[in-house]
Design a protein around this motif. Sequence first.
Motif, PDB file in Angstrom:
ATOM      1  N   GLN A  22     -32.752   4.925  60.421  1.00  0.00           N
ATOM      2  CA  GLN A  22     -34.018   5.515  60.016  1.00  0.00           C
ATOM      3  C   GLN A  22     -33.974   5.726  58.513  1.00  0.00           C
ATOM      4  OE1 GLN A  22     -35.109   9.057  62.208  1.00  0.00           O
ATOM      5  NE2 GLN A  22     -35.782   7.870  63.981  1.00  0.00           N
TER       6      GLN A  22
ATOM      7  N   SER B 157     -33.566  -2.969  62.701  1.00  0.00           N
ATOM      8  CA  SER B 157     -32.229  -2.368  62.711  1.00  0.00           C
ATOM      9  C   SER B 157     -31.768  -1.913  64.090  1.00  0.00           C
ATOM     10  CB  SER B 157     -32.185  -1.165  61.760  1.00  0.00           C
ATOM     11  OG  SER B 157     -32.924  -0.074  62.302  1.00  0.00           O
ATOM     12  N   SER B 158     -32.648  -1.937  65.080  1.00  0.00           N
ATOM     13  CA  SER B 158     -32.319  -1.368  66.389  1.00  0.00           C
ATOM     14  C   SER B 158     -31.776  -2.422  67.358  1.00  0.00           C
ATOM     15  CB  SER B 158     -33.570  -0.727  67.004  1.00  0.00           C
ATOM     16  OG  SER B 158     -33.279  -0.151  68.263  1.00  0.00           O
TER      17      SER B 158
ATOM     18  N   TYR C 292     -21.124  -1.899  63.115  1.00  0.00           N
ATOM     19  CA  TYR C 292     -22.564  -2.162  62.974  1.00  0.00           C
ATOM     20  C   TYR C 292     -22.837  -2.544  61.519  1.00  0.00           C
ATOM     21  CZ  TYR C 292     -27.589  -1.022  62.601  1.00  0.00           C
ATOM     22  OH  TYR C 292     -28.946  -1.056  62.364  1.00  0.00           O
TER      23      TYR C 292
ATOM     24  N   LEU D 210     -28.760  -8.795  61.436  1.00  0.00           N
ATOM     25  CA  LEU D 210     -28.046  -7.749  62.173  1.00  0.00           C
ATOM     26  C   LEU D 210     -26.775  -8.353  62.759  1.00  0.00           C
ATOM     27  CD1 LEU D 210     -28.069  -4.840  63.256  1.00  0.00           C
ATOM     28  CD2 LEU D 210     -29.400  -5.655  65.204  1.00  0.00           C
TER      29      LEU D 210
ATOM     30  N   CYS E  28     -33.054 -11.505  62.096  1.00  0.00           N
ATOM     31  CA  CYS E  28     -33.975 -10.796  62.999  1.00  0.00           C
ATOM     32  C   CYS E  28     -35.296 -11.557  63.074  1.00  0.00           C
ATOM     33  CB  CYS E  28     -34.177  -9.371  62.512  1.00  0.00           C
ATOM     34  SG  CYS E  28     -32.679  -8.384  62.501  1.00  0.00           S
TER      35      CYS E  28
ATOM     36  N   ILE F 165     -28.259   2.596  72.116  1.00  0.00           N
ATOM     37  CA  ILE F 165     -29.054   2.090  70.998  1.00  0.00           C
ATOM     38  C   ILE F 165     -28.428   2.517  69.676  1.00  0.00           C
ATOM     39  CG2 ILE F 165     -31.278   2.198  69.809  1.00  0.00           C
ATOM     40  CD1 ILE F 165     -32.597   2.545  72.537  1.00  0.00           C
TER      41      ILE F 165
ATOM     42  N   THR G  33     -37.393  -1.227  60.692  1.00  0.00           N
ATOM     43  CA  THR G  33     -37.679  -2.355  61.573  1.00  0.00           C
ATOM     44  C   THR G  33     -36.566  -3.396  61.481  1.00  0.00           C
ATOM     45  OG1 THR G  33     -39.053  -3.354  59.838  1.00  0.00           O
ATOM     46  CG2 THR G  33     -40.170  -2.019  61.503  1.00  0.00           C
TER      47      THR G  33
ATOM     48  N   ASN H  63     -29.869  -2.445  71.461  1.00  0.00           N
ATOM     49  CA  ASN H  63     -29.374  -1.751  72.658  1.00  0.00           C
ATOM     50  C   ASN H  63     -28.153  -2.524  73.150  1.00  0.00           C
ATOM     51  OD1 ASN H  63     -29.418   0.235  74.613  1.00  0.00           O
ATOM     52  ND2 ASN H  63     -30.921  -0.792  75.908  1.00  0.00           N
TER      53      ASN H  63
ATOM     54  N   ASP I 190     -37.979   4.644  62.006  1.00  0.00           N
ATOM     55  CA  ASP I 190     -37.032   3.574  62.316  1.00  0.00           C
ATOM     56  C   ASP I 190     -37.203   2.423  61.330  1.00  0.00           C
ATOM     57  OD1 ASP I 190     -36.342   5.120  64.477  1.00  0.00           O
ATOM     58  OD2 ASP I 190     -37.118   3.740  66.002  1.00  0.00           O
TER      59      ASP I 190
ATOM     60  N   PHE J 105     -26.044  -4.095  58.976  1.00  0.00           N
ATOM     61  CA  PHE J 105     -27.450  -4.481  58.824  1.00  0.00           C
ATOM     62  C   PHE J 105     -27.704  -4.836  57.366  1.00  0.00           C
ATOM     63  CE2 PHE J 105     -31.974  -3.291  58.074  1.00  0.00           C
ATOM     64  CZ  PHE J 105     -32.574  -4.143  58.998  1.00  0.00           C
TER      65      PHE J 105
ATOM     66  N   LYS K 218     -29.315   2.277  65.555  1.00  0.00           N
ATOM     67  CA  LYS K 218     -30.445   1.978  64.681  1.00  0.00           C
ATOM     68  C   LYS K 218     -30.349   2.784  63.391  1.00  0.00           C
ATOM     69  CE  LYS K 218     -33.546   5.567  66.496  1.00  0.00           C
ATOM     70  NZ  LYS K 218     -34.853   5.837  67.146  1.00  0.00           N
TER      71      LYS K 218
END
Length: 227
Positions: A188, A98-99, A113, A219, A65, A184, A96, A101, A94, A115, A186
């Motif tokens: 949290q 990890s998001s 997914y 990611l 990232c 999206i 940072t 779209n 959130d 991370f 992500k």
Amino acid sequence: MPYIGQIPASKLLTASDITDGVISTAKLADSSVTSAKITDGTIASGDLASGVGGSNIIEMLSSPCNGTQVTVPSGTYTMPDITSGQDCTTSYADVTGSSINYTPPSGTTRVNYKFYSQISYDTANYHGTHVRFYLDGTEVTDARRTFYGNYLAGGFTFEYTINCGASGANTAHGDITSWTSAKIMKLQAREYDSGNQSQFHVLKLFDGAGSSAVVVPTLTITALKDS
């Protein structure tokens, strides 16, 4: 000697006697082409039927990232750019980096997914982090995670697979019946309390000493197709 039809060849027929393109596939015996007769490396992956080759991966998007642009069959994605650590609080925020779209390519039935980040204790000795995963604004409750320990610092990997070809939607599982537009995904996170704090993306300890160096997360999104 008279003949019915054409006069037979006066010598053995060789490949050079046959004009290219005159023998159709219908004229080939079912067992005429075997693997032993195919030279290694002559068949391209694009010539293989779907599912052939031992992998059900349609595409994989993976990058640190660090603001990099990555182009895959489904499009071009700009990765988050992480340049600092993130201190958690007792409220969810959130994570940072990890998001994303994401729109999977046609034919995708599952999306994985993944991370990876550094996670560590903050000012308190004990570290407690709670993590939630969201798909298109809705929490996938089956994906809740907790990380806890005394002076806990190290690599944190969160991974979850979404069934996007389910027969019915299920919020808890993250099952959806189709995925044809951008959604999206992500994370949290929050810390347990003021005595059990946590932070992301900080190395914390290295080479026998404390360290405030930033560890850039990674990611990875993988689009899969069921057999």
